[in-house]
Design a protein around this motif. Structure first.
Motif, PDB file in Angstrom:
ATOM      1  N   VAL A  12       0.934  -0.926  -0.217  1.00 38.13           N
ATOM      2  CA  VAL A  12       0.005   0.099  -0.143  1.00 38.13           C
ATOM      3  C   VAL A  12       1.077   1.276  -0.339  1.00 38.13           C
ATOM      4  O   VAL A  12       0.321   2.263  -0.636  1.00 38.13           O
ATOM      5  N   ALA A  13       1.711   0.759   0.775  1.00 37.87           N
ATOM      6  CA  ALA A  13       2.940   1.599   1.034  1.00 37.87           C
ATOM      7  C   ALA A  13       3.483   2.880  -0.108  1.00 37.87           C
ATOM      8  O   ALA A  13       3.738   4.092  -0.936  1.00 37.87           O
ATOM      9  N   VAL A  14       4.303   2.007  -0.860  1.00 34.34           N
ATOM     10  CA  VAL A  14       4.716   1.718  -1.942  1.00 34.34           C
ATOM     11  C   VAL A  14       3.956   1.972  -3.622  1.00 34.34           C
ATOM     12  O   VAL A  14       4.165   2.838  -3.985  1.00 34.34           O
ATOM     13  N   ALA A  15       2.523   1.677  -3.204  1.00 33.49           N
ATOM     14  CA  ALA A  15       1.396   2.485  -4.712  1.00 33.49           C
ATOM     15  C   ALA A  15       1.405   3.861  -4.682  1.00 33.49           C
ATOM     16  O   ALA A  15       1.312   3.849  -5.400  1.00 33.49           O
ATOM     17  N   GLY A  16       1.756   4.501  -3.890  1.00 32.39           N
ATOM     18  CA  GLY A  16       1.414   5.364  -3.982  1.00 32.39           C
ATOM     19  C   GLY A  16       2.297   6.631  -4.026  1.00 32.39           C
ATOM     20  O   GLY A  16       1.643   7.409  -5.152  1.00 32.39           O
ATOM     21  N   PRO A  17       4.095   6.274  -4.509  1.00 34.54           N
ATOM     22  CA  PRO A  17       5.181   6.581  -5.902  1.00 34.54           C
ATOM     23  C   PRO A  17       4.223   5.963  -7.345  1.00 34.54           C
ATOM     24  O   PRO A  17       4.763   7.228  -7.580  1.00 34.54           O
ATOM     25  N   VAL A  18       4.070   4.402  -7.107  1.00 37.67           N
ATOM     26  CA  VAL A  18       3.731   4.579  -8.368  1.00 37.67           C
ATOM     27  C   VAL A  18       2.712   5.073  -9.264  1.00 37.67           C
ATOM     28  O   VAL A  18       2.355   5.359  -9.905  1.00 37.67           O
ATOM     29  N   ILE A  19       1.809   4.848  -8.138  1.00 38.75           N
ATOM     30  CA  ILE A  19      -0.060   5.424  -8.880  1.00 38.75           C
ATOM     31  C   ILE A  19       0.136   7.079  -9.514  1.00 38.75           C
ATOM     32  O   ILE A  19       0.003   7.745 -10.394  1.00 38.75           O
ATOM     33  N   GLY A  20       0.884   7.893  -8.149  1.00 40.05           N
ATOM     34  CA  GLY A  20       1.373   9.107  -8.585  1.00 40.05           C
ATOM     35  C   GLY A  20       1.788   9.457 -10.036  1.00 40.05           C
ATOM     36  O   GLY A  20       1.527  10.621 -11.140  1.00 40.05           O
ATOM     37  N   SER A  21       3.102   8.741 -10.216  1.00 43.38           N
ATOM     38  CA  SER A  21       4.146   8.667 -10.955  1.00 43.38           C
ATOM     39  C   SER A  21       2.871   8.404 -12.822  1.00 43.38           C
ATOM     40  O   SER A  21       3.359   8.572 -13.640  1.00 43.38           O
ATOM     41  N   GLY A  22       2.228   7.074 -12.791  1.00 47.11           N
ATOM     42  CA  GLY A  22       1.104   7.210 -14.002  1.00 47.11           C
ATOM     43  C   GLY A  22       0.694   7.632 -14.047  1.00 47.11           C
ATOM     44  O   GLY A  22       0.158   8.300 -15.134  1.00 47.11           O
ATOM     45  N   LEU A  23      -0.108   8.496 -13.284  1.00 47.09           N
ATOM     46  CA  LEU A  23      -0.918   9.912 -13.142  1.00 47.09           C
ATOM     47  C   LEU A  23      -0.641  10.928 -14.025  1.00 47.09           C
ATOM     48  O   LEU A  23      -0.908  11.473 -15.465  1.00 47.09           O
ATOM     49  N   GLY A  24       0.848  11.239 -13.417  1.00 47.11           N
ATOM     50  CA  GLY A  24       1.861  12.189 -13.988  1.00 47.11           C
ATOM     51  C   GLY A  24       1.908  12.137 -15.549  1.00 47.11           C
ATOM     52  O   GLY A  24       2.051  13.158 -16.441  1.00 47.11           O
ATOM     53  N   VAL A  25       2.341  11.328 -15.872  1.00 49.47           N
ATOM     54  CA  VAL A  25       2.729  10.812 -16.974  1.00 49.47           C
ATOM     55  C   VAL A  25       1.100  10.820 -18.125  1.00 49.47           C
ATOM     56  O   VAL A  25       1.588  10.124 -19.760  1.00 49.47           O
ATOM     57  N   ALA A  26      -0.243   9.347 -17.375  1.00 46.91           N
ATOM     58  CA  ALA A  26      -0.921   9.349 -18.408  1.00 46.91           C
ATOM     59  C   ALA A  26      -1.651  10.571 -18.638  1.00 46.91           C
ATOM     60  O   ALA A  26      -2.119  10.879 -19.803  1.00 46.91           O
ATOM     61  N   PHE A  27      -1.338  11.583 -18.162  1.00 44.54           N
ATOM     62  CA  PHE A  27      -2.500  12.474 -18.015  1.00 44.54           C
ATOM     63  C   PHE A  27      -1.725  13.993 -17.147  1.00 44.54           C
ATOM     64  O   PHE A  27      -1.903  14.689 -16.642  1.00 44.54           O
ATOM     65  N   PRO A  28      -0.913  14.271 -18.570  1.00 39.46           N
ATOM     66  CA  PRO A  28       0.261  15.511 -17.954  1.00 39.46           C
ATOM     67  C   PRO A  28      -0.320  16.666 -17.870  1.00 39.46           C
ATOM     68  O   PRO A  28      -0.495  16.964 -18.953  1.00 39.46           O
ATOM     69  N   PRO A  29       0.069  17.559 -16.974  1.00 39.90           N
ATOM     70  CA  PRO A  29      -0.829  18.555 -16.745  1.00 39.90           C
ATOM     71  C   PRO A  29       0.167  19.719 -17.684  1.00 39.90           C
ATOM     72  O   PRO A  29       1.461  19.735 -18.083  1.00 39.90           O
ATOM     73  N   GLY A  30      -1.025  21.099 -18.182  1.00 41.91           N
ATOM     74  CA  GLY A  30      -0.183  22.554 -18.216  1.00 41.91           C
ATOM     75  C   GLY A  30       0.954  22.016 -17.679  1.00 41.91           C
ATOM     76  O   GLY A  30       1.214  22.366 -16.300  1.00 41.91           O
ATOM     77  N   ARG A  31       1.899  23.698 -18.786  1.00 43.61           N
ATOM     78  CA  ARG A  31       3.181  24.435 -18.022  1.00 43.61           C
ATOM     79  C   ARG A  31       2.507  25.279 -16.056  1.00 43.61           C
ATOM     80  O   ARG A  31       2.999  24.756 -15.955  1.00 43.61           O
ATOM     81  N   ARG A  32       1.163  25.076 -16.131  1.00 42.83           N
ATOM     82  CA  ARG A  32       0.973  26.160 -15.467  1.00 42.83           C
ATOM     83  C   ARG A  32       0.183  25.538 -14.487  1.00 42.83           C
ATOM     84  O   ARG A  32       0.801  25.856 -13.387  1.00 42.83           O
ATOM     85  N   LEU A  33       0.008  24.550 -14.911  1.00 39.70           N
ATOM     86  CA  LEU A  33      -0.647  23.859 -13.641  1.00 39.70           C
ATOM     87  C   LEU A  33       0.660  22.919 -13.205  1.00 39.70           C
ATOM     88  O   LEU A  33       0.117  22.404 -11.240  1.00 39.70           O
TER      89      LEU A  33
END
Length: 240
Positions: free
Chosen positions: A10-31
């Motif tokens: 569960v604890a290790v899943a945090g960075p993996v899930i967050g990293s996946g979201l960051g590259v799958a739905f990358p925000p714009g430069r302002r966000l």
């Protein structure tokens, strides 16, 4: 033992899930700039509201000051190893994301130790509570590290792997804590905690917030301040 493996996952899943979201739905430069300010606020809040009080309780003012100096100097050396690039090329954003990954990597080591400490408590719910808290706040950290690197370089897989690697010190810290934490002197532990605070304070003030202002504050100078405040409130809500 199976319960311990589950909460570690569960604890290790945090960075993996967050990293996946960051590259799958990358925000714009302002966000992205706003998220960097959010991460900076969270790091400052963790440092001043959690790490430094814990360090003071364990090793006193002198030990805390020494640990802070070690952390700041360590991050300054890491910072000097990454050359600055011209504004507008994406190099500064890449540089900031790499320093942030390094800072979070080192920050996650004590988190694993905290899980080991909680696992040693008589209350069986303590380990689950700590693991869930770590996982929840590691998700936005993963987004805030993978998205800027991907935005600056266009390398989706590399951004995901670099950001996800911050899960490794959680495991390392847990194993280290299981074997060494009980024998470690409180003074040494306090200095280490203060060093992590120094790392996080330096990267927040010297890298995250200036880059956030550059990316998100051009049209609305107060926008990064709002994101920073949100990061502080986020940590306060988790701690409360």
């Amino acid at each position: 033992m199976s319960d311990e493996l589950w909460v570690l996952a569960v604890a290790v899943a945090g960075p993996v899930i967050g990293s996946g979201l960051g590259v799958a739905f990358p925000p714009g430069r302002r966000l992205t700039g706003g998220m960097l300010a959010f991460a900076g606020g969270a790091m400052l809040a963790i440092s001043f509201l959690e790490l430094l009080p814990e360090s003071l309780a364990k090793c006193g003012l002198a030990g805390t000051a020494a640990g802070l100096a070690i952390g700041v100097l360590t991050m300054a050396v890491l910072e000097g190893m990454l050359p600055r690039r011209a504004a507008g090329t994406g190099g500064e954003l890449e540089r900031t994301s790499l320093l942030m990954i390094a800072g979070i990597f080192l920050h996650n080591l004590p988190e694993g130790m905290a899980m080991a400490s909680a696992g040693a408590m008589e209350d069986p719910r303590a380990l689950v509570t700590v693991a869930l808290a770590i996982a929840v706040h590691n998700i936005p950290e993963g987004i805030c590290t993978s998205a800027p690197y991907y935005l600056a370089t266009g390398r989706r897989l590399r951004a995901f792997l670099l950001s996800s690697s911050t899960a490794l010190p959680v495991l390392m810290g847990y194993l280290l804590g299981k074997t060494l934490l009980r024998g470690m002197q409180p003074f040494a532990m306090g200095v280490m905690v203060a060093s992590v605070a120094g790392l996080m304070i330096h990267i927040s003030c010297a890298e995250l917030l200036p880059t956030a202002q550059e990316e998100a504050g051009k049209d609305h100078p107060t926008r990064p301040i709002a994101w920073l405040a949100a990061g502080v409130l986020f940590v306060m809500a988790l701690s409360g």
